[in-house]
Motif scaffolding. Sequence first.
Motif, PDB file in Angstrom:
ATOM      1  N   ALA A  90       0.835  -1.207   0.000  1.00  0.00           N
ATOM      2  CA  ALA A  90       0.000   0.000   0.000  1.00  0.00           C
ATOM      3  C   ALA A  90       0.869   1.258   0.000  1.00  0.00           C
ATOM      4  CB  ALA A  90      -0.937  -0.005   1.196  1.00  0.00           C
ATOM      5  N   LEU A  91       1.944   1.249   0.778  1.00  0.00           N
ATOM      6  CA  LEU A  91       2.835   2.412   0.828  1.00  0.00           C
ATOM      7  C   LEU A  91       3.558   2.615  -0.502  1.00  0.00           C
ATOM      8  CD1 LEU A  91       4.427   2.157   4.392  1.00  0.00           C
ATOM      9  CD2 LEU A  91       2.551   3.613   3.633  1.00  0.00           C
ATOM     10  N   GLN A  92       3.886   1.542  -1.176  1.00  0.00           N
ATOM     11  CA  GLN A  92       4.574   1.660  -2.463  1.00  0.00           C
ATOM     12  C   GLN A  92       3.724   2.387  -3.504  1.00  0.00           C
ATOM     13  OE1 GLN A  92       5.602  -2.512  -3.169  1.00  0.00           O
ATOM     14  NE2 GLN A  92       7.769  -2.027  -2.868  1.00  0.00           N
ATOM     15  N   LYS A  93       2.419   2.323  -3.351  1.00  0.00           N
ATOM     16  CA  LYS A  93       1.510   2.976  -4.307  1.00  0.00           C
ATOM     17  C   LYS A  93       1.203   4.420  -3.913  1.00  0.00           C
ATOM     18  CE  LYS A  93      -1.630  -0.207  -3.822  1.00  0.00           C
ATOM     19  NZ  LYS A  93      -2.902  -0.973  -3.970  1.00  0.00           N
ATOM     20  N   ALA A  94       1.618   4.816  -2.708  1.00  0.00           N
ATOM     21  CA  ALA A  94       1.257   6.140  -2.195  1.00  0.00           C
ATOM     22  C   ALA A  94       2.432   7.105  -2.320  1.00  0.00           C
ATOM     23  CB  ALA A  94       0.829   6.030  -0.731  1.00  0.00           C
ATOM     24  N   PRO A  95       2.170   8.381  -2.636  1.00  0.00           N
ATOM     25  CA  PRO A  95       3.256   9.369  -2.661  1.00  0.00           C
ATOM     26  C   PRO A  95       3.687   9.714  -1.247  1.00  0.00           C
ATOM     27  CG  PRO A  95       1.150  10.434  -3.076  1.00  0.00           C
ATOM     28  CD  PRO A  95       0.876   8.964  -3.024  1.00  0.00           C
ATOM     29  N   PRO A  96       4.986   9.683  -0.953  1.00  0.00           N
ATOM     30  CA  PRO A  96       5.436  10.054   0.399  1.00  0.00           C
ATOM     31  C   PRO A  96       5.308  11.543   0.637  1.00  0.00           C
ATOM     32  CG  PRO A  96       7.315   9.621  -1.014  1.00  0.00           C
ATOM     33  CD  PRO A  96       6.098   9.257  -1.820  1.00  0.00           C
ATOM     34  N   ALA A  97       5.078  11.903   1.892  1.00  0.00           N
ATOM     35  CA  ALA A  97       5.050  13.322   2.261  1.00  0.00           C
ATOM     36  C   ALA A  97       6.455  13.901   2.266  1.00  0.00           C
ATOM     37  CB  ALA A  97       4.405  13.476   3.636  1.00  0.00           C
ATOM     38  N   LEU A  98       7.439  13.055   2.547  1.00  0.00           N
ATOM     39  CA  LEU A  98       8.836  13.474   2.578  1.00  0.00           C
ATOM     40  C   LEU A  98       9.677  12.258   2.256  1.00  0.00           C
ATOM     41  CD1 LEU A  98      10.909  15.730   3.330  1.00  0.00           C
ATOM     42  CD2 LEU A  98      10.877  14.796   5.656  1.00  0.00           C
ATOM     43  N   ALA A  99      10.696  12.424   1.385  1.00  0.00           N
ATOM     44  CA  ALA A  99      11.490  11.258   1.000  1.00  0.00           C
ATOM     45  C   ALA A  99      12.843  11.675   0.454  1.00  0.00           C
ATOM     46  CB  ALA A  99      10.735  10.435  -0.043  1.00  0.00           C
ATOM     47  N   ASN A 100      13.809  10.767   0.631  1.00  0.00           N
ATOM     48  CA  ASN A 100      15.070  10.833  -0.095  1.00  0.00           C
ATOM     49  C   ASN A 100      15.414   9.403  -0.487  1.00  0.00           C
ATOM     50  OD1 ASN A 100      16.273   9.597   2.183  1.00  0.00           O
ATOM     51  ND2 ASN A 100      16.767  11.589   3.087  1.00  0.00           N
ATOM     52  N   LYS A 101      16.659   9.118  -0.803  1.00  0.00           N
ATOM     53  CA  LYS A 101      17.001   7.789  -1.303  1.00  0.00           C
ATOM     54  C   LYS A 101      16.865   6.691  -0.256  1.00  0.00           C
ATOM     55  CE  LYS A 101      20.185   9.324  -4.932  1.00  0.00           C
ATOM     56  NZ  LYS A 101      21.581   9.259  -5.458  1.00  0.00           N
ATOM     57  N   THR A 102      16.929   7.042   1.009  1.00  0.00           N
ATOM     58  CA  THR A 102      16.926   6.022   2.066  1.00  0.00           C
ATOM     59  C   THR A 102      15.801   6.182   3.078  1.00  0.00           C
ATOM     60  OG1 THR A 102      18.424   7.335   3.463  1.00  0.00           O
ATOM     61  CG2 THR A 102      19.426   5.787   1.889  1.00  0.00           C
ATOM     62  N   PHE A 103      14.954   7.183   2.885  1.00  0.00           N
ATOM     63  CA  PHE A 103      13.947   7.509   3.906  1.00  0.00           C
ATOM     64  C   PHE A 103      12.656   7.955   3.230  1.00  0.00           C
ATOM     65  CE2 PHE A 103      11.707  10.825   6.221  1.00  0.00           C
ATOM     66  CZ  PHE A 103      11.575  10.295   7.497  1.00  0.00           C
ATOM     67  N   ALA A 104      11.540   7.515   3.776  1.00  0.00           N
ATOM     68  CA  ALA A 104      10.245   7.991   3.292  1.00  0.00           C
ATOM     69  C   ALA A 104       9.283   8.087   4.470  1.00  0.00           C
ATOM     70  CB  ALA A 104       9.670   7.063   2.227  1.00  0.00           C
ATOM     71  N   ALA A 105       8.554   9.198   4.532  1.00  0.00           N
ATOM     72  CA  ALA A 105       7.508   9.400   5.532  1.00  0.00           C
ATOM     73  C   ALA A 105       6.184   9.543   4.799  1.00  0.00           C
ATOM     74  CB  ALA A 105       7.791  10.644   6.363  1.00  0.00           C
ATOM     75  N   TYR A 106       5.188   8.792   5.227  1.00  0.00           N
ATOM     76  CA  TYR A 106       3.878   8.788   4.577  1.00  0.00           C
ATOM     77  C   TYR A 106       2.815   9.296   5.535  1.00  0.00           C
ATOM     78  CZ  TYR A 106       6.190   5.627   1.280  1.00  0.00           C
ATOM     79  OH  TYR A 106       7.059   5.064   0.369  1.00  0.00           O
ATOM     80  N   GLU A 107       1.827   9.982   4.999  1.00  0.00           N
ATOM     81  CA  GLU A 107       0.658  10.344   5.792  1.00  0.00           C
ATOM     82  C   GLU A 107      -0.272   9.139   5.812  1.00  0.00           C
ATOM     83  OE1 GLU A 107      -1.142  13.944   4.513  1.00  0.00           O
ATOM     84  OE2 GLU A 107       0.704  15.122   4.677  1.00  0.00           O
ATOM     85  N   GLY A 108      -0.230   8.404   6.910  1.00  0.00           N
ATOM     86  CA  GLY A 108      -0.990   7.166   6.999  1.00  0.00           C
ATOM     87  C   GLY A 108      -2.478   7.349   6.774  1.00  0.00           C
ATOM     88  N   ARG A 109      -3.019   8.481   7.213  1.00  0.00           N
ATOM     89  CA  ARG A 109      -4.462   8.716   7.078  1.00  0.00           C
ATOM     90  C   ARG A 109      -4.859   8.884   5.618  1.00  0.00           C
ATOM     91  NH1 ARG A 109      -5.653  14.280   5.019  1.00  0.00           N
ATOM     92  NH2 ARG A 109      -3.559  15.156   4.943  1.00  0.00           N
ATOM     93  N   ALA A 110      -3.868   9.149   4.723  1.00  0.00           N
ATOM     94  CA  ALA A 110      -4.160   9.347   3.303  1.00  0.00           C
ATOM     95  C   ALA A 110      -3.974   8.080   2.484  1.00  0.00           C
ATOM     96  CB  ALA A 110      -3.262  10.453   2.738  1.00  0.00           C
ATOM     97  N   VAL A 111      -3.597   6.977   3.123  1.00  0.00           N
ATOM     98  CA  VAL A 111      -3.435   5.694   2.427  1.00  0.00           C
ATOM     99  C   VAL A 111      -4.644   4.835   2.762  1.00  0.00           C
ATOM    100  CG1 VAL A 111      -1.938   3.692   2.068  1.00  0.00           C
ATOM    101  CG2 VAL A 111      -0.925   5.913   2.659  1.00  0.00           C
ATOM    102  N   PRO A 112      -5.594   4.688   1.829  1.00  0.00           N
ATOM    103  CA  PRO A 112      -6.868   4.048   2.177  1.00  0.00           C
ATOM    104  C   PRO A 112      -6.744   2.597   2.613  1.00  0.00           C
ATOM    105  CG  PRO A 112      -6.700   4.435  -0.202  1.00  0.00           C
ATOM    106  CD  PRO A 112      -5.570   5.174   0.440  1.00  0.00           C
ATOM    107  N   GLU A 113      -5.709   1.909   2.162  1.00  0.00           N
ATOM    108  CA  GLU A 113      -5.573   0.495   2.533  1.00  0.00           C
ATOM    109  C   GLU A 113      -5.062   0.299   3.959  1.00  0.00           C
ATOM    110  OE1 GLU A 113      -4.623   0.876  -1.931  1.00  0.00           O
ATOM    111  OE2 GLU A 113      -4.143   1.946  -0.057  1.00  0.00           O
ATOM    112  N   ILE A 114      -4.563   1.374   4.572  1.00  0.00           N
ATOM    113  CA  ILE A 114      -4.016   1.257   5.927  1.00  0.00           C
ATOM    114  C   ILE A 114      -4.997   1.852   6.929  1.00  0.00           C
ATOM    115  CG2 ILE A 114      -2.138   1.902   7.479  1.00  0.00           C
ATOM    116  CD1 ILE A 114      -0.254   1.883   5.149  1.00  0.00           C
ATOM    117  N   ASP A 115      -5.444   1.046   7.845  1.00  0.00           N
ATOM    118  CA  ASP A 115      -6.337   1.499   8.914  1.00  0.00           C
ATOM    119  C   ASP A 115      -5.468   1.907  10.100  1.00  0.00           C
ATOM    120  OD1 ASP A 115      -8.110   1.706  11.110  1.00  0.00           O
ATOM    121  OD2 ASP A 115      -9.530   0.332  10.150  1.00  0.00           O
ATOM    122  N   MET A 116      -5.210   3.190  10.217  1.00  0.00           N
ATOM    123  CA  MET A 116      -4.307   3.668  11.258  1.00  0.00           C
ATOM    124  C   MET A 116      -4.845   3.407  12.661  1.00  0.00           C
ATOM    125  SD  MET A 116      -1.532   4.644   9.872  1.00  0.00           S
ATOM    126  CE  MET A 116      -0.771   5.434  11.298  1.00  0.00           C
TER     127      MET A 116
END
Length: 272
Positions: A90-116
């Motif tokens: 699910a995260l692979q399909k979502a655009p990260p809020a912040l990322a570089n080559k080794t780090f990615a932060a995602y807004e979990g509430r914006a990924v519909p497949e993840i029930d936070m």
Amino acid sequence: MTMLGQCKLCLMKKDLMDSHFIPASIYKLCRDATTGQNPIAVSGGLAKHTTDQIRDYVFCSDCEKRLNDNGEAWFHLNMARPKGFLIREALQKAPPALANKTFAAYEGRAVPEIDMDQLCYFGLSIFWRAAAHRWPKLDDNKSRIERLDLNGYEEPIRLFLLNSAPVPDDISLLISVWPYENPAPPFVFNTPVGGSSGDFHSYLFYSHGIDFKLLIGKALPPTLKRMSAFSLPERYVYATEAGAAEIMNSFGKVVKGGTSIGKLAQEFPGGS
């Protein structure tokens, strides 16, 4: 089989079920069907390949259902499994809020497949279980795991798990997902460990591709509060190479520094 006693979650005197510290589904699902190898469990200074389950008479049937419905069942379906890892996919399909080559932060509430809500509930419930009861050790003798000291926050966490009471502001839950498709995440789990990190307390729990860090204390820095999976509106989830390396390094140290049992003792002969 049941036993009359006080349920540790609702605090009512009821028939207690034969309860599991780590949900039984985690043990059973991650047995390698090809090799027959069981998942690795680390608990109370002991480590081994096992389907033995840490269990005791702790919760009533109503609270067993509450724990399952609010987090266990969802985590079971979405954690890393031999045939897939739905949270990472699910995260692979979502655009990260912040990322570089080794780090990615995602807004979990914006990924519909993840029930936070379910993911946070499950993670916090495992930390709380470690504090609420002295569970038997993995070697199936009469010794017990020491309770986790949650620095006075066991009760507010219990109320959150029981009736969705608000999580205190000075609690932060950081959730990191194994970032790679290959290699696959380790099919291992550990019971929570941790203690003081100076101005606040830090605790760790890993299970099948998901790393949970619980930070507690009135001196908790605002940045760490903002990074929390409870922080609104983003509810962050992370995927980092550094996090994956930390998982492997920390697990290796625990196994080698503890007592390895059975087949695992041959794989990690340095354990004592």
